[in-house]
Design an enzyme around this catalytic site. Structure first.
Site, PDB file in Angstrom:
ATOM      1  N   TYR A 139     -15.389 -10.390   1.137  1.00  0.00           N
ATOM      2  CA  TYR A 139     -15.933  -9.160   0.936  1.00  0.00           C
ATOM      3  C   TYR A 139     -17.385  -9.246   0.399  1.00  0.00           C
ATOM      4  CZ  TYR A 139     -11.906  -6.759   2.752  1.00  0.00           C
ATOM      5  OH  TYR A 139     -10.604  -6.160   3.440  1.00  0.00           O
ATOM      6  N   ARG A 156      -7.367  12.355  -4.134  1.00  0.00           N
ATOM      7  CA  ARG A 156      -8.316  11.788  -3.759  1.00  0.00           C
ATOM      8  C   ARG A 156      -9.246  13.117  -3.519  1.00  0.00           C
ATOM      9  NH1 ARG A 156     -11.315   9.437  -2.918  1.00  0.00           N
ATOM     10  NH2 ARG A 156     -11.577   7.876  -1.297  1.00  0.00           N
ATOM     11  N   ASP A 166      -7.616  -1.912  -6.809  1.00  0.00           N
ATOM     12  CA  ASP A 166      -7.991  -2.372  -5.396  1.00  0.00           C
ATOM     13  C   ASP A 166      -8.447  -3.743  -5.460  1.00  0.00           C
ATOM     14  OD1 ASP A 166      -8.826  -1.322  -2.493  1.00  0.00           O
ATOM     15  OD2 ASP A 166     -10.183  -2.952  -3.131  1.00  0.00           O
ATOM     16  N   ARG A 217       0.985  -1.122  -0.008  1.00  0.00           N
ATOM     17  CA  ARG A 217      -0.027  -0.019   0.242  1.00  0.00           C
ATOM     18  C   ARG A 217       0.829   1.401   0.170  1.00  0.00           C
ATOM     19  NH1 ARG A 217      -5.597  -0.252   1.508  1.00  0.00           N
ATOM     20  NH2 ARG A 217      -6.369  -2.421   1.768  1.00  0.00           N
ATOM     21  N   ARG A 254      -2.915   7.074   1.520  1.00  0.00           N
ATOM     22  CA  ARG A 254      -3.306   8.142   2.542  1.00  0.00           C
ATOM     23  C   ARG A 254      -2.373   8.989   3.158  1.00  0.00           C
ATOM     24  NH1 ARG A 254      -7.824  10.205   2.759  1.00  0.00           N
ATOM     25  NH2 ARG A 254      -9.635   9.326   1.360  1.00  0.00           N
TER      26      ARG A 254
HETATM   27  C1  LIG Z   1      -2.722  -3.341  -2.730  1.00  0.00           C
HETATM   28  C2  LIG Z   1      -3.629  -2.276  -2.369  1.00  0.00           C
HETATM   29  C3  LIG Z   1      -5.131  -2.611  -2.095  1.00  0.00           C
HETATM   30  N1  LIG Z   1      -5.804  -1.464  -2.247  1.00  0.00           N
HETATM   31  C4  LIG Z   1      -5.023  -0.563  -2.372  1.00  0.00           C
HETATM   32  C5  LIG Z   1      -3.710  -0.894  -2.329  1.00  0.00           C
HETATM   33  C6  LIG Z   1      -2.494   0.103  -2.785  1.00  0.00           C
HETATM   34  C7  LIG Z   1      -2.011  -0.293  -3.951  1.00  0.00           C
HETATM   35  C8  LIG Z   1      -0.640   0.724  -4.210  1.00  0.00           C
HETATM   36  O1  LIG Z   1       0.010   0.794  -3.240  1.00  0.00           O
HETATM   37  O2  LIG Z   1      -0.410   1.384  -5.097  1.00  0.00           O
HETATM   38  C9  LIG Z   1      -5.648   0.754  -2.423  1.00  0.00           C
HETATM   39  C10 LIG Z   1      -6.525   1.478  -1.575  1.00  0.00           C
HETATM   40  N2  LIG Z   1      -7.576   0.677  -1.224  1.00  0.00           N
HETATM   41  C11 LIG Z   1      -8.291   1.372  -0.287  1.00  0.00           C
HETATM   42  C12 LIG Z   1      -7.529   2.581   0.019  1.00  0.00           C
HETATM   43  C13 LIG Z   1      -8.155   3.553   1.027  1.00  0.00           C
HETATM   44  C14 LIG Z   1      -8.901   4.660  -0.096  1.00  0.00           C
HETATM   45  C15 LIG Z   1      -9.028   6.157   0.512  1.00  0.00           C
HETATM   46  O3  LIG Z   1      -9.673   6.223   1.302  1.00  0.00           O
HETATM   47  O4  LIG Z   1      -8.548   6.931  -0.349  1.00  0.00           O
HETATM   48  C16 LIG Z   1      -6.364   2.634  -0.761  1.00  0.00           C
HETATM   49  C17 LIG Z   1      -5.254   3.509  -0.861  1.00  0.00           C
HETATM   50  C18 LIG Z   1      -9.484   1.088   0.136  1.00  0.00           C
HETATM   51  C19 LIG Z   1      -9.756  -0.140   0.883  1.00  0.00           C
HETATM   52  N3  LIG Z   1      -9.731  -1.194   0.127  1.00  0.00           N
HETATM   53  C20 LIG Z   1      -9.699  -2.552   0.972  1.00  0.00           C
HETATM   54  C21 LIG Z   1      -9.700  -1.793   2.270  1.00  0.00           C
HETATM   55  C22 LIG Z   1      -9.571  -2.586   3.535  1.00  0.00           C
HETATM   56  C23 LIG Z   1     -10.950  -2.728   4.083  1.00  0.00           C
HETATM   57  C24 LIG Z   1     -11.114  -3.638   5.567  1.00  0.00           C
HETATM   58  O5  LIG Z   1     -11.127  -4.846   5.327  1.00  0.00           O
HETATM   59  O6  LIG Z   1     -11.535  -2.917   6.314  1.00  0.00           O
HETATM   60  C25 LIG Z   1      -9.835  -0.582   2.409  1.00  0.00           C
HETATM   61  C26 LIG Z   1      -9.598   0.459   3.379  1.00  0.00           C
HETATM   62  C27 LIG Z   1      -9.967  -3.753   0.676  1.00  0.00           C
HETATM   63  C28 LIG Z   1      -8.271  -4.127   0.134  1.00  0.00           C
HETATM   64  N4  LIG Z   1      -7.935  -3.620  -0.623  1.00  0.00           N
HETATM   65  C29 LIG Z   1      -6.349  -4.384  -0.852  1.00  0.00           C
HETATM   66  C30 LIG Z   1      -6.324  -5.456   0.113  1.00  0.00           C
HETATM   67  C31 LIG Z   1      -5.177  -6.416   0.321  1.00  0.00           C
HETATM   68  C32 LIG Z   1      -4.140  -5.513   0.883  1.00  0.00           C
HETATM   69  C33 LIG Z   1      -4.271  -5.456   2.273  1.00  0.00           C
HETATM   70  O7  LIG Z   1      -4.348  -6.617   2.667  1.00  0.00           O
HETATM   71  O8  LIG Z   1      -4.121  -4.395   2.962  1.00  0.00           O
HETATM   72  C34 LIG Z   1      -7.485  -5.224   0.661  1.00  0.00           C
HETATM   73  C35 LIG Z   1      -7.789  -5.948   1.993  1.00  0.00           C
HETATM   74  C36 LIG Z   1      -5.797  -4.197  -2.224  1.00  0.00           C
END
Ligand SMILES: Cc1c2[nH]c(c1CCC(=O)O)Cc1[nH]c(c(CCC(=O)O)c1C)Cc1[nH]c(c(CCC(=O)O)c1C)Cc1[nH]c(c(CCC(=O)O)c1C)C2
Length: 370
Positions: free
Chosen positions: A162, A48, A84, A35, A39
């Site tokens: 999910y 964003r 994502d 990640r 943020r």
């Molecule tokens: C690898 C990745 C993911 N999402 C994002 C990235 C970053 C990509 C990068 O670094 O370029 C952006 C990515 N995805 C998200 C964000 C935050 C979005 C925002 O608010 O701006 C970002 C930067 C939104 C998101 N999407 C997801 C969550 C978790 C929800 C939960 O279980 O509580 C969240 C918060 C699902 C998700 N999404 C992802 C996973 C696997 C990685 C991990 O285990 O952390 C998971 C579980 C994959």
């Protein structure tokens, strides 16, 4: 040079990640951060503020820009495409919203086995996920060969979580209920997901991804029995069929990384499931994992993301301990899970620089001794 053709990519200048992933000798340990685009970077927050989350994912120019943000700041050894894991449920026809301050939300999650009929099972990934492929191809050109580009997907069980729970959850009790009450429907859903994930990952390689990571982020909700029944078989099918289908398209397969967070009991099995790299979460002892995998795979990880709240000096100490536990060969340094949104970017820089300088120092010391 056309920035939208998946050919004539700029020559790779830093192949450390690829050599480490293949178990080849490296002069220092490569490092990237799960990640790494997110943020904690003000430039991501600015993007964003102007663009809804999935608009960034679905607009190649924006996804490319976000992918490059951490690469401009830190001496990282890999980029990961900004996307994502939840784009796959969207491709299957499910609605996913990103609720500010809460995270992903499915207004109509799967409740009962009959809901599987609502899914668009025969997904054409070029139609439904082509925007990710376009983002990968564009980013490969814009990276100008600085570092390799990682593509990724969620794993079947994690996506199933999910799609049934409808968002993040402490217990994932609803999908766990399916495993015990609707075993056949669970396997039906896992097969539907496996098929689309394979096509999605192959498409990413054809588009220019040079490594792939599969995120089984919710393996921690399983036990050895349910992991061996509902996760490991599908992970192995993905690794083997992605390689087979990439070859069938006349392309060279790329190294694949499996990150099964919480599956400390399965490291030995994961090392024999077809992946070149096994990612470890922060609860795993690297020496134990090295012993269990017997040099068969490269290991990735696994500093506690919370350690980035420590002082820069303390981060160096923690990195040194981690590198000494892993040893500096067949290791890709990373966190044991994604970075937190409140981390200070200067501490990420300290982490990255410590991995490079300390692993070089350890390598030089061992050369002098031999
Ligand atoms: C690898 C990745 C993911 N999402 C994002 C990235 C970053 C990509 C990068 O670094 O370029 C952006 C990515 N995805 C998200 C964000 C935050 C979005 C925002 O608010 O701006 C970002 C930067 C939104 C998101 N999407 C997801 C969550 C978790 C929800 C939960 O279980 O509580 C969240 C918060 C699902 C998700 N999404 C992802 C996973 C696997 C990685 C991990 O285990 O952390 C998971 C579980 C994959």
């Amino acid at each position: 040079m056309a920035a939208n053709t998946a050919e004539n990519f700029p020559e790779l200048k830093n192949d450390l990640m690829l050599r480490a992933a293949r178990g080849e000798k490296t002069e220092r340990v490569p490092v990237w951060v799960m990640r790494q685009a997110g943020r904690y970077l003000e430039e991501f927050r600015a993007m964003r503020a102007e663009n809804e989350f999935f608009k960034v994912c679905q607009t190649p120019e924006l996804a490319c820009e976000v992918t490059l943000q951490p690469i401009r700041r830190f001496q990282l050894d890999a980029a990961i495409i900004f996307s994502d894991i939840l784009v796959v449920p969207q491709a299957l026809g499910m609605t996913v919203e990103m609720i500010p301050g809460k995270g992903p939300s499915f207004p109509e999650p799967l409740k009962l086995p009959e809901d599987l009929s609502k899914l668009d099972k025969d997904v054409d990934v070029n139609k439904t996920l082509g925007y990710v492929f376009d983002a990968i191809t564009l980013t490969r050109h814009k990276l100008e060969g600085k570092v390799p580009l990682i593509g990724f997907s969620g794993a079947p069980w994690t996506l199933m979580c999910y799609m049934i729970e409808g968002g993040g959850s402490e217990s994932m009790s609803k999908p766990k209920q399916w495993l015990y009450k609707y075993e056949e429907a669970s396997h039906q859903l896992l097969n539907i997901l496996t098929k689309v994930i394979i096509d999605y990952l192959v498409g990413q390689v054809i588009a220019g991804a040079q490594l792939l990571q599969v995120f089984e982020s919710h393996a921690g909700h399983l036990c050895a029995r349910t992991f061996n029944t509902f996760a490991l078989p599908y992970l192995s099918i993905i690794a083997r069929q992605v390689e087979e289908k990439v070859r069938a398209q006349g392309k060279e397969p790329v190294p694949m990384i499996i990150f099964a967070k919480g599956a400390h009991y399965a490291i030995e099995d994961l090392a024999q499931s077809g992946y070149e790299v096994v990612g470890l979460d922060w609860t795993v002892n690297p020496k134990t994992a090295r012993h269990q995998t017997q040099g068969k795979v490269t290991l990735q990880g696994n500093m506690d993301p919370g350690a980035l709240y420590a002082s820069k000096e303390e981060i160096r100490t923690i990195v040194r301990e981690m590198l000494e536990q892993f040893g500096t060969q067949q290791h890709i340094a990373n966190l044991g899970h994604g970075i937190y949104p409140t981390i200070d970017p200067d501490h990420v820089e300290a982490f990255v620089d410590a991995v490079h300088s300390i692993s070089e120092e350890i390598n030089l010391d061992s050369k002098k001794k031999n």
